[in-house]
Each structure stands twice: as C-alpha cells, then as structure tokens.
Design a protein around this motif. Structure first.
Motif, mmCIF file in Angstrom:
data_model
loop_
_atom_site.group_PDB
_atom_site.id
_atom_site.type_symbol
_atom_site.label_atom_id
_atom_site.label_comp_id
_atom_site.label_asym_id
_atom_site.label_seq_id
_atom_site.Cartn_x
_atom_site.Cartn_y
_atom_site.Cartn_z
ATOM 1 N N UNK A 474 0.840 -1.204 0.000
ATOM 2 C CA UNK A 474 0.000 0.000 0.000
ATOM 3 C C UNK A 474 0.875 1.253 0.000
ATOM 4 N N UNK A 475 1.897 1.246 0.856
ATOM 5 C CA UNK A 475 2.786 2.411 0.951
ATOM 6 C C UNK A 475 3.556 2.620 -0.348
ATOM 7 N N UNK A 476 3.943 1.501 -0.988
ATOM 8 C CA UNK A 476 4.641 1.615 -2.281
ATOM 9 C C UNK A 476 3.727 2.209 -3.339
ATOM 10 N N UNK A 479 3.668 5.686 -3.011
ATOM 11 C CA UNK A 479 5.013 6.257 -3.187
ATOM 12 C C UNK A 479 5.461 7.005 -1.931
ATOM 13 N N UNK A 480 5.227 6.368 -0.771
ATOM 14 C CA UNK A 480 5.606 6.967 0.501
ATOM 15 C C UNK A 480 6.876 6.318 1.030
ATOM 16 N N UNK A 481 7.788 7.119 1.503
ATOM 17 C CA UNK A 481 9.042 6.621 2.088
ATOM 18 C C UNK A 481 8.936 6.693 3.607
ATOM 19 N N UNK A 482 9.806 5.972 4.339
ATOM 20 C CA UNK A 482 9.795 6.067 5.812
ATOM 21 C C UNK A 482 9.912 7.506 6.306
ATOM 22 N N UNK A 483 10.652 8.320 5.545
ATOM 23 C CA UNK A 483 10.802 9.735 5.927
ATOM 24 C C UNK A 483 9.450 10.461 5.855
ATOM 25 N N UNK A 548 -5.113 15.472 -1.464
ATOM 26 C CA UNK A 548 -6.286 15.709 -0.605
ATOM 27 C C UNK A 548 -6.672 14.423 0.123
ATOM 28 N N UNK A 549 -6.570 13.285 -0.587
ATOM 29 C CA UNK A 549 -6.878 11.993 0.014
ATOM 30 C C UNK A 549 -5.909 11.634 1.129
ATOM 31 N N UNK A 550 -4.619 11.875 0.899
ATOM 32 C CA UNK A 550 -3.626 11.558 1.924
ATOM 33 C C UNK A 550 -3.783 12.459 3.155
ATOM 34 N N UNK A 551 -4.161 13.717 2.926
ATOM 35 C CA UNK A 551 -4.409 14.615 4.062
ATOM 36 C C UNK A 551 -5.546 14.058 4.921
ATOM 37 N N UNK A 559 -8.938 5.777 4.904
ATOM 38 C CA UNK A 559 -7.769 4.886 4.914
ATOM 39 C C UNK A 559 -6.968 5.046 3.627
ATOM 40 N N UNK A 560 -5.661 4.699 3.656
ATOM 41 C CA UNK A 560 -4.857 4.752 2.437
ATOM 42 C C UNK A 560 -5.440 3.881 1.318
#
Length: 571
Positions: A474-476, A479-483, A548-551, A559-560
């Motif tokens: 899901x995070x990939x 395109x979200x990194x640990x940072x 807007x969705x991620x906010x 949810x993501x």
C-alpha cells in the motif's frame, strides 16, 4: 371537512385554558415545524394520555392502551420489524382483510397510504401514546426480530409458491395469475424488508440480478456493493414483477427496457425510488436508485471542502458570467455539489434554470427542466430554449457533445454564469477533453473560470476506529518513504454493528480545484499537455486529489486503501 384545530380541542376537553393556548401558540412560533401538542407536552401543560385523547378526538379515531392488550403472533407477523420501527406502528388486529395499527401521530395520513401499498391490506388506525408505542415495539419486536435470512428460508420451504411461480412462467403469460403471484404475502414481505433496510442504511442503489442458477440482491452503500442473502432462484420472476407493479410498469412486457419511479414517504420524509428494468438472458435485471432528500444536505458548507478552498469556490460561483465545471465519475457527488452551489445562489433577485437528465431533487425557486432524448428534448435543445427565458444562472446537467458545449460557451459570453459536469479523471484533463470535443482554445480561455474535480471516499467508522500500520504494498502504491511517514498515524475500522462490520460509515469528499489564471490560459493557447497544465496549476496552489486523500488519511478520516481506490497517481 376541515379538521378542528388541536389547540381548540385541548381547550374544549379542559386540558388547557384560553390563556395557556395563547402562550402555546406564541411558543410554537419560536419552534418552526413542531406540532402544537408536542410543544404543550414540553411545557408540561398536558400528559401523553391527554395528547392521545385530543388527537383521537381531532381525527375521529378511538384511543387504546397498548399495555393492556395481548396481540396475537399471527397479527404481528403481518408487519416486519424494520417496517414497524420505521413507521412507528404496532399492528393490533387483523380482520376481514383489514389491519388495525396503533400509532402516535395519526395526522400523518401518508403513512396509511404507504402501508396499504406495502402490505396490500386495508388499514385502520387507532391512537396510542408515544411511550406506549415505543414500549410495545420493544416488547413485541425486540427479541424475535425477523431477518432477511429467516424470510428467505421460509420462502425456500414454500412449495406452493414454487409451484405457482412455475405455472406463471410456463407458456403464455396469464396476467391475473402473475399479479396474484406478485401480490402474494411472502413476496411482498421480502421486498418490503429489503427496501426498508436499504433506506434505513442510507443505500444509494438496489440491484436485483437474475443469473442461470441464482437470483442475487445487492445493496450499494457508501459507493460499494454488498450482497444480501440470495432468495430462491425461482422467485426472481415474482420479485421483479412486484417491483414493476409498484412502479406502475407494464408487467406483460418482458422484452424491452422500462423506466419508472416509486414514491414513498418513509419515517416522515419523502423517498423517491427510480426503477430501471433491463431484459437479460435469464430474466429481468432491476436497479432501483434511492433518492432520499433527508440524507442529502444541499448545503455548500457540508460538502466537505476545507475553509480556504470553500472561500475560493464561493468567490468563483458568485461571478456574473463564465463557466464552472465539476468533473468526476458517476456517483462522485458532482450533482450534489452543484445543487448545493445553486441552493446558496438561489435568491429572489436572480432567475435560476437547470436542465437535467433526470431531475433528481426538487428545489424551490429554481426552474428545473427534465431531458428526454427519446422525443428530441436534448441538452442542446433545452439550453437554446433556456436562453430565451431570461436566466441569470444556468445549470446544464452534463456537457456530452460539441453542440451543448458551444451553446454553454455562447451563454457565458452573453453574460450568464453556467454550471455543468463532465466525466474526466482530474481537473487539468478536462481542458484536453473539451479540446477533443472540438471546442476552440480561444473560447476555452475566454469562458472557463474554474474546474472542480471530486471523488467520494468512505469514512472510517468512529465507533470501531483503531490505529494500524498499512502494508508495504500500500505504501509503495502511494510512493511513501519512511521519511514521509515520520510522525504520521493511520486508522481503520475494526468492524462493528454500527458499520455492518465493514469498518466504514458514510463518505467524505476529496476535491481538486483548478482556478483559471493568466499562466494557465497562456499554456492552453500554446496547446500544452495535461501534465504541463497540472504542474503550473499546482504551483498556483492547486491540491491534487491524491494529496487531498492523503491529508484525509493522515487525519484518520479515511484509509490509504480508499485513497488508492478512488484517486489516480499524478503523472
């Protein structure tokens, strides 16, 4: 004959004095929409029993004490638990095809008509107090509540019904036996249960789908379809026929598509069911769109935009001329947003006209024109006529072709503000879509003031919300990194009774507002690509649907997974 006023009856019965009635009437003016009897009870001037007595006197009905009655089980079975709870009625007697029900608001004459339509019996009404009705509903329906599952299992065991269906489907259609089948108590009971559950759960659509070996009933709630317990396959014909009877459609015609509507008044508010019947290989597929005005709030402040975007959008829709477009797929809330905008702009000084396919909600003070392409009454034809009606603000349900687009542009150039919708993925790609239709770029830059793209994502249920860690996949996808995730938390619903174990309850809008400025107009004149338009719009402050969705996900609203499902990745 005109009914005596309840206030005068209370005085005649000696429950209140003339002076107290004057006070009551003054207090009622401060509480718009509230009944005088309820106001009198709130002020402690009368009791529940006295109000019931007065209502009985007003409506020429007898009053009953439900606590003293013993109701037979076969009488209670005539009304399902969802229907009894929703209409707040208690069946107390059944004789000579007449069902006697106790209710606490006998002035609501529409309820009797609804019950007659749903149940197929004559309805007689008696009056009871509100606490007595609530107590009786808990007593008689609280434990052994009938469910769709129990009704379906009863239907599967009903051999007489199966034989009747087989006889009705074989050979020539005998309309008398078909109507009798559609009107049979088991079929009515199942359909009533499904309809009332759907309305109670704020469903948007009901699907009745015949297949070779099964008959499927699915309910769409919060944009997702859920399957109910499937009834026996042989009942498909009886259920679809029952729906057609309620929608006043031709039950003898099973080869052509048909459209109709069922108007109900459920729980004190109007519900409109749009019925679409489509012939398939294995019978007729029926879809019912549920239009419940009490669920949809046509208030721009409630559509879900943040304060900054709302201020900009309000500024745009208040302009004297130009085109404002709202884009998104079917069911993304475009119509609700535009209705809310029109509702805010609706004032006595301006004439507002809409042309829609179909008109979904009646709005006071706005001229609404339904489209009917079958007789040549298209958006383009309607729009031409509307311009001769001296409008100030115009809503065109959808721009589907170059002809409609050109007339909308002409309307905006001659001093009108025009609102419309388009089916595109995001705000920047709307420009490309209009160009592909054949709209000249110089007209686009001269008329389009703003483009609002929107989606609806499901809200996390607040009753079972819990923190969780999304999967790596899901995070990939996001395109979200640990940072990026440092200090961020995600939430989802664990599943509870409140959300039917889905983890979601209700929906919230995601918005992408692109305001046309000189930089964007210059790019459009240079035939810039959608990607270039998007980058410049973002530099000018546009927030993408994905952002807007991620906010909303970071705030625990959704949810993501929902954000991925409803938004596209920016190129």
């Amino acid at each position: 004959m005109a009914l005596r006023r309840i206030g005068q009856i209370l005085v005649d019965l000696g429950y209140v004095s003339d002076e107290q009635l004057e006070l009551l009437l003054d207090e009622q003016k401060e509480r718009p929409g509230q009944m005088l009897g309820q106001v009198a009870m709130d002020m402690g001037l009368i009791t529940d029993d006295q109000l019931a007595q007065a209502l009985g006197e007003q409506m020429s009905l007898r009053t009953v004490g439900l606590g003293d009655l013993t109701i037979k089980p076969e009488v209670l079975e005539k009304v399902t638990e969802p229907m009894a709870q929703m209409y707040r009625i208690v069946p107390i007697e059944f004789e000579d095809d007449t069902l006697t029900v106790a209710m606490c608001d006998p002035q609501n004459l529409g309820v009797q008509d609804e019950l007659r339509t749903f149940l197929g019996f004559n309805i007689a009404v008696v009056v009871a107090t509100e606490p007595a009705v609530i107590a009786a509903l808990d007593r008689y329906y609280g434990e052994n509540t009938e469910s769709v599952e129990s009704i379906v299992s009863d239907l599967e065991a009903d051999t007489d019904l199966a034989a009747a269906v087989a006889a009705a489907e074989s050979g020539a259609v005998d309309l008398t036996s078909v109507e009798a089948l559609a009107d049979s108590a088991p079929v009515r009971k199942l359909l009533n249960m499904v309809l009332l559950l759907a309305i109670k759960d704020h469903a948007s659509d009901l699907h009745f789908e015949p297949f070779e070996d099964e008959f499927r009933i699915r309910i769409k709630a919060d944009g997702v379809l859920y399957e109910m317990v499937p009834p026996p396959r042989h009942l498909a014909f009886a259920i679809t026929t029952r729906i057609k009877v309620m929608a006043d459609l031709d039950i003898a015609e099973r080869r052509l598509p048909q459209d109709g509507r069922i108007e109900l008044n459920v729980g004190g508010h109007p519900v409109d069911l749009r019925v679409s019947v489509l012939p398939t290989m294995f019978g007729e597929s029926v879809v019912m769109r549920v239009l419940d005005r009490s669920v949809v709030s046509l208030d721009l402040g409630n559509v879900g935009m943040d304060d900054d975007m709302m201020a900009i959008f309000r500024d745009v829709i208040s302009k004297p001329n130009g085109i404002v477009l709202v884009t998104g797929p079917t069911g993304s809330g475009k119509t609700t947003t535009l209705y809310s905008a029109l509702n805010e702009l609706n004032c006595i000084e301006d004439k507002l006209i809409t042309t829609e396919d179909p008109v979904e909600y009646d709005m006071d003070g706005i001229i609404q024109v339904p489209i009917d392409a079958s007789i040549g009454n298209t958006f383009a034809v309607c729009l031409r006529a509307i311009l001769r009606q001296d409008p100030d603000k115009i809503l065109v349900g959808e721009i589907r072709d170059i002809e409609t687009a050109e007339i909308a542009i002409q309307a905006s150039l001659t001093g009108h503000i025009v609102f419309s919708t388009l089916h595109t993925n995001d705000a920047p790609s709307t420009i490309t879509r209009l160009k592909d239709m054949g709209v000249p770029t110089f007209l686009l830059t001269a008329t389009v003031e703003a483009i609002l793209a929107q989606r609806l994502v499901r809200r996390v249920c607040t009753k079972c919300r819990e923190e969780y860690a999304p999967s790596r996949e899901i995070l990939d996808d996001l395109e979200l990194t640990p940072k990026d995730l440092k200090g961020k938390k995600f939430y989802r619903g664990g599943g509870c009774e409140n959300c039917n174990s889905t983890g979601y309850k209700g929906r919230v809008g995601l918005f992408e507002l692109m305001i046309m400025n000189n930089a964007l107009r210059e790019l459009i004149m240079q035939n810039a690509s959608t990607d270039e338009l998007r980058k410049v719009a973002q530099k000018s402050g546009m927030i993408t649907l994905r952002d807007a969705g991620m906010a909303a996900a970071y705030q625990g609203i959704t949810t993501p997974e929902e954000v991925i499902r409803e938004t596209i990745v920016d190129a």
